[in-house]
Design an enzyme around this catalytic site. Structure first.
Site, PDB file in Angstrom:
ATOM      1  N   THR A 171     -39.627  -7.192 -23.091  1.00 18.49           N
ATOM      2  CA  THR A 171     -38.274  -7.345 -23.629  1.00 18.49           C
ATOM      3  C   THR A 171     -37.322  -6.395 -22.911  1.00 18.49           C
ATOM      4  OG1 THR A 171     -39.189  -8.010 -25.729  1.00 18.49           O
ATOM      5  CG2 THR A 171     -36.910  -7.245 -25.765  1.00 18.49           C
ATOM      6  N   CYS A 178     -41.635  17.142  -9.755  1.00 19.46           N
ATOM      7  CA  CYS A 178     -42.871  16.352  -9.869  1.00 19.46           C
ATOM      8  C   CYS A 178     -44.067  17.085  -9.294  1.00 19.46           C
ATOM      9  CB  CYS A 178     -42.729  15.028  -9.131  1.00 19.46           C
ATOM     10  SG  CYS A 178     -41.164  14.263  -9.365  1.00 19.46           S
ATOM     11  N   ASN A 229     -35.923  14.776  -1.309  1.00 18.28           N
ATOM     12  CA  ASN A 229     -35.646  15.469  -2.571  1.00 18.28           C
ATOM     13  C   ASN A 229     -35.933  16.965  -2.552  1.00 18.28           C
ATOM     14  OD1 ASN A 229     -38.252  14.208  -2.317  1.00 18.28           O
ATOM     15  ND2 ASN A 229     -38.741  14.959  -4.353  1.00 18.28           N
TER      16      ASN A 229
HETATM   17  N1  PMP Z   1     -38.019   9.407  -5.361  1.00 19.83           N
HETATM   18  C1  PMP Z   1     -37.398  10.575  -5.195  1.00 19.83           C
HETATM   19  C2  PMP Z   1     -36.858  10.918  -3.846  1.00 19.83           C
HETATM   20  C3  PMP Z   1     -37.250  11.451  -6.271  1.00 19.83           C
HETATM   21  O1  PMP Z   1     -36.608  12.623  -6.097  1.00 19.83           O
HETATM   22  C4  PMP Z   1     -37.760  11.090  -7.545  1.00 19.83           C
HETATM   23  C5  PMP Z   1     -37.618  12.011  -8.730  1.00 19.83           C
HETATM   24  N2  PMP Z   1     -37.916  13.326  -8.490  1.00 19.83           N
HETATM   25  C6  PMP Z   1     -38.400   9.841  -7.659  1.00 19.83           C
HETATM   26  C7  PMP Z   1     -38.516   9.032  -6.562  1.00 19.83           C
HETATM   27  C8  PMP Z   1     -38.963   9.376  -8.968  1.00 19.83           C
HETATM   28  O2  PMP Z   1     -37.965   9.212  -9.916  1.00 19.83           O
HETATM   29  P1  PMP Z   1     -38.333   9.078 -11.488  1.00 19.83           P
HETATM   30  O3  PMP Z   1     -39.148  10.289 -11.808  1.00 19.83           O
HETATM   31  O4  PMP Z   1     -37.027   9.038 -12.153  1.00 19.83           O
HETATM   32  O5  PMP Z   1     -39.127   7.832 -11.618  1.00 19.83           O
END
Ligand code: PMP
Length: 381
Positions: free
Chosen positions: A236, A323, A149
């Site tokens: 649910t 993140c 990513n």
């Molecule tokens: N794996 C990868 C390679 C990501 O780029 C991301 C999001 N940045 C995630 C997992 C996690 O995805 P989410 O935040 O939608 O749970």
């Protein structure tokens, strides 16, 4: 607005939103209810599952609809390790996984599992060789992302899938968040047991994700309760979210080749322009990269500073991934990929969507040139 942070999230396709709203307005029953109104919701859920499986060519799999890839990754990795711990306690993964895989592996280390992080600076052949060398009697899981990513490197998922056919005890998990809807993902051909993704990365909704898993696998659930989702995710079920996910997936996968070619032309243009600029390093020294992500550094300008300077021009890119972008340290991922700490601190990520245009790419380059000249002038003062 020039939005080039699509690896963090994408805009919602109006068709997806309409599908979500329609289900919520007309078929809001509980799919676990016995009555006909509940059964109608259940039918929609089954249809969304079938569509998802077919679009990913997942022949012997089922779908656990989740809140997103973070949950899917946790369920897949902890679930396999806890279910098969009497068969072995060794996991193989990479040091460039998303935190939802990396930190989960670290947690499992605390529980007594042994984790091998393979060196991803190496070539594809060497990566495969390392995996084969790391496999032992105790190995129960290989977890490898499809597309990184931050850097956009593509891992040899097909080849890993073929390699582990020799080892029936090993389960293969792929974090496909940055590949689903952008490059081909064929679960059957790639021999993938478990696949995680989030719909908001391909114009779907946030809070909607999936774990597509081999139906013959055992998992220990993370969330216990009413036994929904094959007993693996109680609570649910969000039928409208599942329908919206399947819709977004179809809208992304059906025109995949045309979209890919369009984004590749944006990538080629942007990389060429970036490379022509003084003091710009494009971090692209890997054999296979997705055109959806460009990672580059402007010498002596911190990634975070550049992101804020560009936002003044209504241009949005990212320092590291969304993140981890709030930490001031150099990206763990870039360092593991062999980028120097100095360049890593100056690195930023630009990411395209299928909806990105050449005009946006051009405006980005123009804004970047302007910002860099301004910042260099200020630095000289
Ligand atoms: N794996 C990868 C390679 C990501 O780029 C991301 C999001 N940045 C995630 C997992 C996690 O995805 P989410 O935040 O939608 O749970």
């Amino acid at each position: 607005m020039i939005y080039l942070d699509n690896s963090a999230t994408t805009s919602v396709d109006p068709e997806v939103l309409t599908a979500f709203t329609k289900v919520n307005q007309n078929f809001w029953g509980n799919p676990s209810s016995l009555h006909a109104f509940g059964a109608r919701a259940e039918q929609l859920l089954i249809q969304a599952e079938k569509q998802t499986l077919s679009l990913l060519n997942a022949k012997q799999h089922k779908v656990i609809f989740t809140s997103g890839a973070t949950e899917s990754n946790n369920l897949a990795i902890r679930g396999v390790c806890h279910a098969y711990k009497n068969r072995g306690c060794h996991i193989i993964t990479t040091p460039v996984e998303h935190a939802s895989v990396y930190e989960t592996a670290e947690d499992l280390e605390q529980e007594g599992f042994r984790v091998t992080f393979i060196d991803v600076k190496k070539s594809k052949t060497e990566i495969l060789k390392q995996i084969e060398e790391a496999i032992c009697e105790d190995t129960i899981l290989i977890s490898c992302m499809h597309v990184n990513n931050e850097m956009g490197m593509i891992f040899p998922i097909y080849e890993i899938g073929q390699l582990i056919k020799k080892y029936p005890k090993i389960k293969f998990h792929v974090d496909a968040v940055q590949s689903v809807g952008k490059i081909p993902v064929d679960m059957d051909k790639m021999n993938i047991d478990l696949l995680s993704f989030s719909a908001h990365k391909f114009h779907g909704l946030k809070g909607c994700g999936a774990l597509v898993m081999n139906q013959y696998l055992k998992l220990v659930p993370e969330i216990t309760g009413g036994h929904q989702m094959y007993g693996l995710r109680s609570g649910t079920i969000n039928v409208a979210g599942a329908v919206a996910l399947a819709k977004a997936l179809r809208l992304a996968i059906e025109p995949l080749n045309a979209n890919y070619n369009h984004v590749k032309s944006l990538y080629d243009y942007t990389v060429k322009e970036l490379k022509a600029m003084d003091g710009v390093t494009v971090n692209d020294c890997y054999p296979e990269l997705t055109p959806y992500i460009i990672n580059f550094a402007v010498e002596n300008i911190k990634g975070e500073t550049l992101v804020h300077a560009l936002e003044e021009h209504d241009v949005y890119i990212s320092a590291k991934s969304a993140c981890s972008s709030k930490s001031a340290q150099a990206s763990r991922i870039l360092l593991a990929l062999g980028v120097s700490e100095e360049v890593a601190l100056d690195s930023v990520r630009l990411s395209f969507a299928n909806t990105s245009t050449l005009e946006e790419a051009t405006q980005f380059i123009n804004a970047l040139k302007l910002v860099v000249v301004q910042m260099r002038k200020e630095m000289m003062k």
